[in-house]
Design an enzyme around this catalytic site. Structure first.
Site, mmCIF file in Angstrom:
data_model
loop_
_atom_site.group_PDB
_atom_site.id
_atom_site.type_symbol
_atom_site.label_atom_id
_atom_site.label_comp_id
_atom_site.label_asym_id
_atom_site.label_seq_id
_atom_site.Cartn_x
_atom_site.Cartn_y
_atom_site.Cartn_z
ATOM 1 N N GLN A 129 16.509 2.005 9.092
ATOM 2 C CA GLN A 129 15.450 1.416 10.119
ATOM 3 C C GLN A 129 14.132 0.840 9.687
ATOM 4 O O GLN A 129 13.684 -0.038 9.891
ATOM 5 C CB GLN A 129 15.370 2.402 11.381
ATOM 6 N N ASN A 172 12.605 -2.692 9.251
ATOM 7 C CA ASN A 172 11.506 -3.109 9.937
ATOM 8 C C ASN A 172 10.095 -3.240 8.791
ATOM 9 O O ASN A 172 9.072 -3.815 9.212
ATOM 10 C CB ASN A 172 10.906 -1.672 10.688
ATOM 11 N N ASP A 223 1.212 9.031 9.105
ATOM 12 C CA ASP A 223 0.414 9.605 10.331
ATOM 13 C C ASP A 223 1.220 10.566 10.776
ATOM 14 O O ASP A 223 2.428 10.582 11.181
ATOM 15 C CB ASP A 223 0.109 8.567 11.337
ATOM 16 N N TRP A 233 0.028 2.596 17.692
ATOM 17 C CA TRP A 233 1.213 3.332 17.707
ATOM 18 C C TRP A 233 2.244 2.755 18.723
ATOM 19 O O TRP A 233 1.536 2.196 19.933
ATOM 20 C CB TRP A 233 0.866 4.741 18.138
ATOM 21 N N SER A 234 3.221 3.196 18.914
ATOM 22 C CA SER A 234 4.557 2.666 19.687
ATOM 23 C C SER A 234 4.344 1.029 19.587
ATOM 24 O O SER A 234 4.356 0.661 20.915
ATOM 25 C CB SER A 234 4.165 3.200 21.152
ATOM 26 N N TYR A 249 2.595 17.788 16.574
ATOM 27 C CA TYR A 249 3.929 17.341 16.355
ATOM 28 C C TYR A 249 5.036 18.178 16.006
ATOM 29 O O TYR A 249 4.620 19.187 15.104
ATOM 30 C CB TYR A 249 4.104 16.222 15.370
ATOM 31 N N TRP A 268 6.106 11.547 14.590
ATOM 32 C CA TRP A 268 5.746 12.086 16.052
ATOM 33 C C TRP A 268 7.119 12.685 16.359
ATOM 34 O O TRP A 268 7.126 13.803 16.835
ATOM 35 C CB TRP A 268 5.245 10.891 16.975
ATOM 36 N N GLY A 271 8.160 4.716 13.636
ATOM 37 C CA GLY A 271 9.148 5.949 13.044
ATOM 38 C C GLY A 271 10.293 5.466 12.938
ATOM 39 O O GLY A 271 10.580 4.265 12.891
ATOM 40 N N LEU A 319 6.480 -0.895 19.203
ATOM 41 C CA LEU A 319 7.920 -1.380 19.501
ATOM 42 C C LEU A 319 8.296 -0.633 21.138
ATOM 43 O O LEU A 319 9.352 -0.696 21.604
ATOM 44 C CB LEU A 319 9.116 -0.807 18.655
#
Length: 337
Positions: A291, A295, A49, A204-205, A54, A21, A285, A207
């Site tokens: 990262q 994660n 995804d 989604w999101s 985007y 995104w 993301g 975090l």
């Protein structure tokens, strides 16, 4: 990496999906974008995804180039349709015209013959649902997508769409929703409705726009350079509501919980989402490949009941349970995740 069926379907997805995104050409150089995709693959992520909107359609192009040469059958590719992709009156929504033109455009940009899940990015009240579902059925029946999904639909809209999908003999298997330890809006109606229908949640999101990594809680208003708090991009509006003293104080209380478990705050927050009933995958993301590497460990973490309870207790006063009325595509503040 762990894997799970998407809802009650036969499609198996990685528990963490990589989403671009805010990681397409509009947000950074494509070399970094490709490095993040490679890091995702190295971490065992096979689910990717994206959406036609985007980076003004360039996100799909970037992802397609980054995946060139990777065995297509070993990937699960998800993209979306709804948001404006051009200046014309029919360049948005879920009309038959826009869906048919959009899937062809997405496949061309991705450099692929099909996507695994084609998702309606939002509900379109200006188009009859029957028209939308019939157009999506054509996409599946012509082999341009294997499954369909929706994003940020209400429980009633999902139920109506699912009933039509069954009549049309197409598999509606996924609902993509904003979901995190701070944003629990879907729990009241959407997640129970999807569980009854066998529709899997893609969070989604997870975090909360990076707030649940803890980096803002430790910043005391001096936001990290290059973070979403300092960038003028599609994530800044969503992030603003989390950057309050009360929220950041509460997020800071996750740090000792995570440390006791040998985790980062981000890993703890991701593991929390993956433990929630009905969640098939969570979309992450990254602005740097490392990262993703860090994660990705969250997919293998087993949180005990006391750790889950500690997270809930730490955040309880600042959790959002009820969402405001959604903005429409003519609202300048409208953003799609």
């Amino acid at each position: 990496m762990e894997f799970r069926h998407l809802g009650h379907s036969g499609l198996i997805v990685s528990r963490l999906a990589y989403g671009n995104w805010l990681t397409g050409p509009s947000a950074r150089d494509e070399k970094t974008d490709a490095a993040c995709v490679r890091a995702a693959l190295d971490a065992g992520i096979t689910t990717f995804d994206t959406a036609d909107v985007y980076a003004d359609t360039r996100g799909e192009e970037s992802l397609g180039r980054a995946l060139r040469g990777v065995r297509r059958e070993g990937l699960e590719i998800l993209t979306k349709v709804f948001a404006p992709t051009g200046p014309g009156r029919n360049d948005l929504g879920l009309s038959r015209k826009h869906i048919q033109e959009s899937i062809d455009g997405s496949l061309r940009r991705l450099g692929m013959a099909y996507v695994d899940v084609y998702q309606a990015h939002r509900f379109d009240p200006s188009t009859p649902l029957e028209e939308t579902m019939e157009a999506l059925a054509d996409v599946v029946h012509t082999g341009r997508a294997h499954y369909i999904g929706v994003s940020e639909w209400t429980a009633d809209q999902i139920a109506r769409g699912h009933a039509l999908a069954r009549e049309l003999r197409i598999p509606l298997v996924a609902h993509q929703t904003q979901y995190s330890a701070l944003w629990r809006v879907p729990e009241s109606e959407v997640i129970p409705a999807c569980a009854e229908l066998g529709v899997g949640q893609i969070a989604w999101s997870p975090l909360a726009q990076g707030v649940l990594t803890g980096k803002y809680a430790a910043a005391a208003g001096r936001w990290p350079e290059g973070s979403r708090a300092t960038a003028e991009n599609d994530g800044s509006a969503l992030l603003a509501g989390w950057l309050t003293d009360e929220v950041l104080d509460r997020v800071g209380r996750l740090r000792p919980i995570a440390a006791e478990l040998g985790l980062t705050t981000a890993q703890l927050a991701l593991a929390w989402v993956l433990h929630r009933p009905g969640v098939s995958a969570a979309v992450i993301g990254a602005s740097r490949p490392e990262q993703i590497t860090d994660n990705a460990r969250a997919a293998e973490i087993r949180l005990a009941d006391d750790a889950l309870a500690a997270v809930e207790e730490a955040l309880a006063p600042v959790v959002t349970w009820t969402a405001p009325e959604p903005a429409g595509p003519t609202d300048p503040g409208w953003r799609l995740g």
